[in-house]
Design a protein around this motif. Structure first.
Motif, PDB file in Angstrom:
ATOM      1  N   ALA A  80     -13.409 -20.777  55.707  1.00 36.32           N
ATOM      2  CA  ALA A  80     -13.485 -19.679  56.680  1.00 36.32           C
ATOM      3  C   ALA A  80     -12.403 -18.660  56.337  1.00 36.32           C
ATOM      4  CB  ALA A  80     -13.289 -20.209  58.098  1.00 36.32           C
ATOM      5  N   SER A  81     -12.830 -17.429  56.131  1.00 37.91           N
ATOM      6  CA  SER A  81     -11.827 -16.395  55.859  1.00 37.91           C
ATOM      7  C   SER A  81     -11.541 -15.629  57.147  1.00 37.91           C
ATOM      8  CB  SER A  81     -12.302 -15.457  54.746  1.00 37.91           C
ATOM      9  OG  SER A  81     -12.615 -14.173  55.239  1.00 37.91           O
ATOM     10  N   MET A  82     -10.275 -15.255  57.286  1.00 40.44           N
ATOM     11  CA  MET A  82      -9.876 -14.539  58.503  1.00 40.44           C
ATOM     12  C   MET A  82     -10.497 -13.140  58.551  1.00 40.44           C
ATOM     13  SD  MET A  82      -5.939 -15.878  58.608  1.00 40.44           S
ATOM     14  CE  MET A  82      -5.415 -15.001  60.070  1.00 40.44           C
ATOM     15  N   GLN A  83     -10.612 -12.501  57.400  1.00 36.76           N
ATOM     16  CA  GLN A  83     -11.265 -11.181  57.384  1.00 36.76           C
ATOM     17  C   GLN A  83     -12.713 -11.316  57.870  1.00 36.76           C
ATOM     18  OE1 GLN A  83     -12.247  -9.327  53.559  1.00 36.76           O
ATOM     19  NE2 GLN A  83     -11.723  -7.322  54.411  1.00 36.76           N
ATOM     20  N   ASP A  84     -13.410 -12.333  57.365  1.00 40.05           N
ATOM     21  CA  ASP A  84     -14.804 -12.550  57.790  1.00 40.05           C
ATOM     22  C   ASP A  84     -14.873 -12.816  59.293  1.00 40.05           C
ATOM     23  OD1 ASP A  84     -15.252 -12.451  55.087  1.00 40.05           O
ATOM     24  OD2 ASP A  84     -16.013 -14.493  54.894  1.00 40.05           O
ATOM     25  N   GLY A  85     -13.931 -13.621  59.769  1.00 40.06           N
ATOM     26  CA  GLY A  85     -13.941 -13.998  61.186  1.00 40.06           C
ATOM     27  C   GLY A  85     -13.769 -12.795  62.087  1.00 40.06           C
ATOM     28  N   VAL A  86     -12.852 -11.897  61.706  1.00 41.15           N
ATOM     29  CA  VAL A  86     -12.632 -10.702  62.534  1.00 41.15           C
ATOM     30  C   VAL A  86     -13.834  -9.771  62.429  1.00 41.15           C
ATOM     31  CG1 VAL A  86     -11.183  -8.662  62.870  1.00 41.15           C
ATOM     32  CG2 VAL A  86     -10.115 -10.885  62.454  1.00 41.15           C
ATOM     33  N   ILE A 114     -11.702 -21.470  65.317  1.00 41.38           N
ATOM     34  CA  ILE A 114     -12.927 -21.900  66.007  1.00 41.38           C
ATOM     35  C   ILE A 114     -14.096 -21.927  65.028  1.00 41.38           C
ATOM     36  CG2 ILE A 114     -14.586 -21.275  67.816  1.00 41.38           C
ATOM     37  CD1 ILE A 114     -12.153 -19.990  69.312  1.00 41.38           C
ATOM     38  N   ASN A 115     -14.183 -20.907  64.178  1.00 40.64           N
ATOM     39  CA  ASN A 115     -15.254 -20.893  63.161  1.00 40.64           C
ATOM     40  C   ASN A 115     -15.156 -22.130  62.276  1.00 40.64           C
ATOM     41  OD1 ASN A 115     -16.032 -18.412  64.097  1.00 40.64           O
ATOM     42  ND2 ASN A 115     -15.049 -17.245  62.481  1.00 40.64           N
ATOM     43  N   LEU A 116     -13.915 -22.447  61.872  1.00 44.53           N
ATOM     44  CA  LEU A 116     -13.748 -23.587  60.970  1.00 44.53           C
ATOM     45  C   LEU A 116     -14.162 -24.887  61.674  1.00 44.53           C
ATOM     46  CD1 LEU A 116     -12.659 -23.963  58.027  1.00 44.53           C
ATOM     47  CD2 LEU A 116     -10.644 -24.990  59.076  1.00 44.53           C
ATOM     48  N   ALA A 117     -13.819 -25.002  62.948  1.00 46.69           N
ATOM     49  CA  ALA A 117     -14.178 -26.218  63.691  1.00 46.69           C
ATOM     50  C   ALA A 117     -15.698 -26.381  63.739  1.00 46.69           C
ATOM     51  CB  ALA A 117     -13.607 -26.146  65.113  1.00 46.69           C
ATOM     52  N   LEU A 118     -16.396 -25.286  63.931  1.00 44.54           N
ATOM     53  CA  LEU A 118     -17.858 -25.356  63.947  1.00 44.54           C
ATOM     54  C   LEU A 118     -18.377 -25.815  62.584  1.00 44.54           C
ATOM     55  CD1 LEU A 118     -20.632 -24.799  65.219  1.00 44.54           C
ATOM     56  CD2 LEU A 118     -20.426 -22.440  64.415  1.00 44.54           C
ATOM     57  N   PRO A 147      -4.014 -25.031  62.911  1.00 46.05           N
ATOM     58  CA  PRO A 147      -3.726 -25.897  64.062  1.00 46.05           C
ATOM     59  C   PRO A 147      -4.664 -25.689  65.250  1.00 46.05           C
ATOM     60  CG  PRO A 147      -1.679 -25.138  63.103  1.00 46.05           C
ATOM     61  CD  PRO A 147      -2.783 -24.417  62.362  1.00 46.05           C
ATOM     62  N   THR A 148      -5.146 -24.462  65.456  1.00 45.93           N
ATOM     63  CA  THR A 148      -6.097 -24.236  66.564  1.00 45.93           C
ATOM     64  C   THR A 148      -7.357 -25.048  66.341  1.00 45.93           C
ATOM     65  OG1 THR A 148      -5.562 -21.911  66.214  1.00 45.93           O
ATOM     66  CG2 THR A 148      -7.211 -22.393  67.871  1.00 45.93           C
ATOM     67  N   CYS A 149      -7.802 -25.052  65.083  1.00 47.14           N
ATOM     68  CA  CYS A 149      -9.033 -25.763  64.736  1.00 47.14           C
ATOM     69  C   CYS A 149      -8.862 -27.265  64.990  1.00 47.14           C
ATOM     70  CB  CYS A 149      -9.358 -25.498  63.269  1.00 47.14           C
ATOM     71  SG  CYS A 149     -10.562 -26.606  62.556  1.00 47.14           S
ATOM     72  N   THR A 150      -7.782 -27.819  64.459  1.00 42.00           N
ATOM     73  CA  THR A 150      -7.625 -29.273  64.573  1.00 42.00           C
ATOM     74  C   THR A 150      -7.310 -29.689  66.010  1.00 42.00           C
ATOM     75  OG1 THR A 150      -5.368 -28.965  63.731  1.00 42.00           O
ATOM     76  CG2 THR A 150      -7.023 -29.706  62.164  1.00 42.00           C
TER      77      THR A 150
END
Ligand code: CAO
Length: 425
Positions: A197-203, A173-177, A20-23
Motif C-alpha cells: 500500500a502506497s501512501m500517495q495511492d491511499g491519499v 486501513i488499506n493495508l489491513a484490508l 502501527p495503525t494497521c496492526t
C-alpha cells in the motif's frame, strides 16, 4: 467469545504511525500481534512528543494497543535468526520501513517466502513504483503528493493539510484490508503473497471526488465551488474552502458565540429535498417560490446570498440549538466539535469509540477505540506493551526455546542488555 482473527499471528515490524495503525486494527480483531522493536530504544514514537517524563508517549500508546513487544536487534546474527524463526511460524509480517531497509537486512521477499511460503508480507511505502519510489514519506508529504493539499483550504491562501491522518492511518486501513483479503485467498491457494500500500495511492483514493472534478472542469465551471459564479477557474481543481464536495451545496456557518469560541460553527447543507423547510426556519418562506431561490440552479447562482441569510439565522443560536431545530426537520447539519467536546461526549464513551485505558507508567488516558464493530468479535482495548515486556513470554511460549537456547539468545545481546531483557515474563 473467539475473535475474528484469533488464529492469526502477526510479526509487527512497523514503526511511527501508518504501519502501527494497521496492526493495531488487526490486534483488535483478535490477531496475536508481536511488535519487534530495537533494544533500548523501541519505536521512535515511544519518546516523541512525550508529555509524561520517562513514560511511553501518547503517540506510541494510542497506536499500539493490544500488542506484545519483543526487543530484537535484527542487525545481529542472533537477532535476525530469532526474527526468521518467528517468520517461520507466523501468518503475516507487516513493515513500513523506508524502501530497501528489509532487503538490506537480508529479508527479501524471496527469503521470506523461503522461510515460510504461507506468509503474507505486507508493506507500506510512500510511493508505488515510479520516479519517487525510493523516497521516505511522512503524513503531510503524503497529503501533498496525493492531491489533498492542493484541493484543501481557501483559494487565496496556501495549500493546506488536514488534521485527519489520511496518509498514515488511512493507508494503514488499506493495508489491513489487503492483509485480511490475502488471508482469505490463502485458504484456497495455500500460498502467502505480498500486499503493498502506497501512501500517495491511499491519499489519492480519498481524493477521488477531486479527480472527478478535474475531469468535469473540461465541460464547464464547477458550480458548487465558491469560485462560481463570480470568480474564475483555471486548468486545475481549485481549493474549495468549506463548500460541499457533492451535489448539495453546503457551508460552515457562524453560530452564537463565534466571536470568542473558535468552534462555534455548524456545517449546513441546503439539501434540495428540504429547501422549503429551510426557507421557513430562517424566516424566508417567500423563497420557497421565488424564482431566484426556488431551484438548485438558481441557488447556485447566489450561494453567497443564500448562506449569508442562513447564517444570519444560525448566529442567533448556539450550534447545538441549531442542530436541535434542524434535525426534526431532516435538514442535514452538524456542529463543528472541538477535541475537548468530543473527549467529554458520553455517547462516544458509551459506544466505546472513546475508551479509557490504564497504563503502568503514565496512568489512565483516553484513546480512540475500534471504528468498526463486529457483533461476533467485540474488541477489547488493552494497553500498549512496555518495551520488551513480552521477551520471556515470546521466547518460551511462541518460539518454544528451551532454557539453554534462551540463555544463548540473551548472552548474544540481540535482545538488549541481558539484565533488563527478561525482567517481565
Ligand atoms: N534492529 C535493528 N535495526 C533496526 C530495527 C531493529 N529492530 N528496526 C529498524 N532498524 C533499522 C533498519 O534496519 C533501518 O536501518 P538501515 O537504514 O541501516 O537499513 C532503520 O532502522 C530504519 O530505517 P527507516 O529509514 O525506515 O527509518 P527512518 O526513521 O529514517 O524513516 C520513515 C522513517 C517513516 C520516513 C520511513 O521508514 C519511511 O519512509 N517509511 C515508509 C513510509 C511510511 O510508512 N511513512 C509513514 C510514517 S508515519 O508518518
Amino acid at each position: 467469545m473467539t475473535k475474528a482473527l484469533h488464529d492469526v499471528r502477526i510479526v509487527d515490524f512497523t514503526h511511527v504511525q501508518s504501519g502501527p495503525t494497521c496492526t493495531q486494527l488487526l490486534a483488535w480483531l483478535g490477531a496475536d500481534v508481536i511488535k519487534i522493536e530495537r533494544p533500548g530504544v523501541g519505536d521512535i514514537t515511544r519518546s516523541q512528543l512525550r508529555d509524561v517524563p520517562a513514560a511511553d508517549s501518547l503517540y506510541f500508546t494510542m497506536l499500539n494497543h493490544n500488542k506484545r513487544s519483543l526487543t530484537l536487534d535484527t542487525k545481529t546474527k542472533e537477532g535476525l535468526h530469532l526474527l526468521e524463526e518467528l517468520i517461520r511460524i507466523s501468518d503475516v509480517m507487516v513493515e513500513n520501513f523506508a524502501p530497501g531497509v528489509l532487503d538490506r537486512m537480508g529479508l527479501t521477499w524471496e527469503r521470506v517466502q523461503e522461510l515460510n511460503p504461507r506468509i503474507i508480507l505486507a508493506s507500506i511505502k510512500g510511493f508505488g513504483p515510479g520516479p519517487f519510489e525510493e523516497c521516505k514519506v511522512y503524513e503531510n508529504i503524503a497529503q501533498c503528493v496525493g492531491g489533498a493539499a492542493s484541493t484543501t483550504g481557501f483559494d487565496d491562501a496556501v495549500p493546506t493539510v488536514t488534521g485527519a491522518q489520511i496518509g498514515d492511518s488511512g493507508t494503514g486501513i488499506n493495508l489491513a484490508l489487503g492483509i485480511v483479503a490475502a488471508l482469505y485467498q490463502r485458504k484456497t491457494t495455500g500460498r502467502g503473497q505480498q500486499v503493498m500500500a502506497s501512501m500517495q495511492d491511499g491519499v489519492l483514493n480519498l481524493c477521488r471526488v477531486k479527480l472527478r472534478d478535474q475531469q468535469r472542469l473540461q465541460h464547464g465551471p464547477l458550480m458548487e465551488y465558491p469560485q462560481y459564479p463570480h470568480g474564475s477557474f483555471g486548468d486545475t481543481v481549485p481549493r474549495a474552502g468549506n463548500a460541499s464536495g457533492g451535489g448539495q451545496p453546503g457551508s460552515i456557518l457562524k453560530c452564537k458565540g463565534w466571536e470568542s469560541d473558535p468552534n462555534a460553527y455548524i456545517y449546513f447543507v441546503t439539501q434540495a429535498q428540504v429547501w422549503g423547510d429551510i426557507c421557513d426556519v430562517i424566516g424566508r418562506p417567500e423563497w420557497r417560490t421565488d424564482p431566484g431561490y426556488a431551484t438548485l440552479e438558481a441557488r447556485l447562482q447566489n450561494q453567497d446570498g443564500v448562506f449569508a441569510a442562513i447564517e444570519a439565522w444560525t448566529m442567533t443560536k448556539t450550534k447545538f440549538e441549531v442542530m436541535a431545530i434542524l434535525n426534526p426537520l431532516d435538514i442535514p447539519c452538524g456542529p463543528v466539535l472541538s477535541m475537548r467536546e468530543l473527549a467529554a461526549d458520553p455517547a462516544l464513551h458509551a459506544t466505546e469509540i472513546l475508551v479509557e485505558v490504564d497504563h503502568p507508567e503514565r496512568g489512565r488516558y483516553l484513546t480512540v477505540g475500534i471504528p468498526v464493530k463486529l457483533s461476533d468479535s467485540p474488541a477489547e482495548i488493552t494497553r500498549s506493551p512496555l518495551l520488551g515486556e513480552h521477551n520471556a513470554d515470546i521466547l518460551r511460549n511462541v518460539l518454544k526455546l528451551d532454557e539453554a537456547a534462551i540463555e544463548k539468545a540473551l548472552e548474544s545481546g540481540a535482545l538488549g542488555r541481558k539484565r533488563s531483557t527478561m525482567a517481565v515474563s
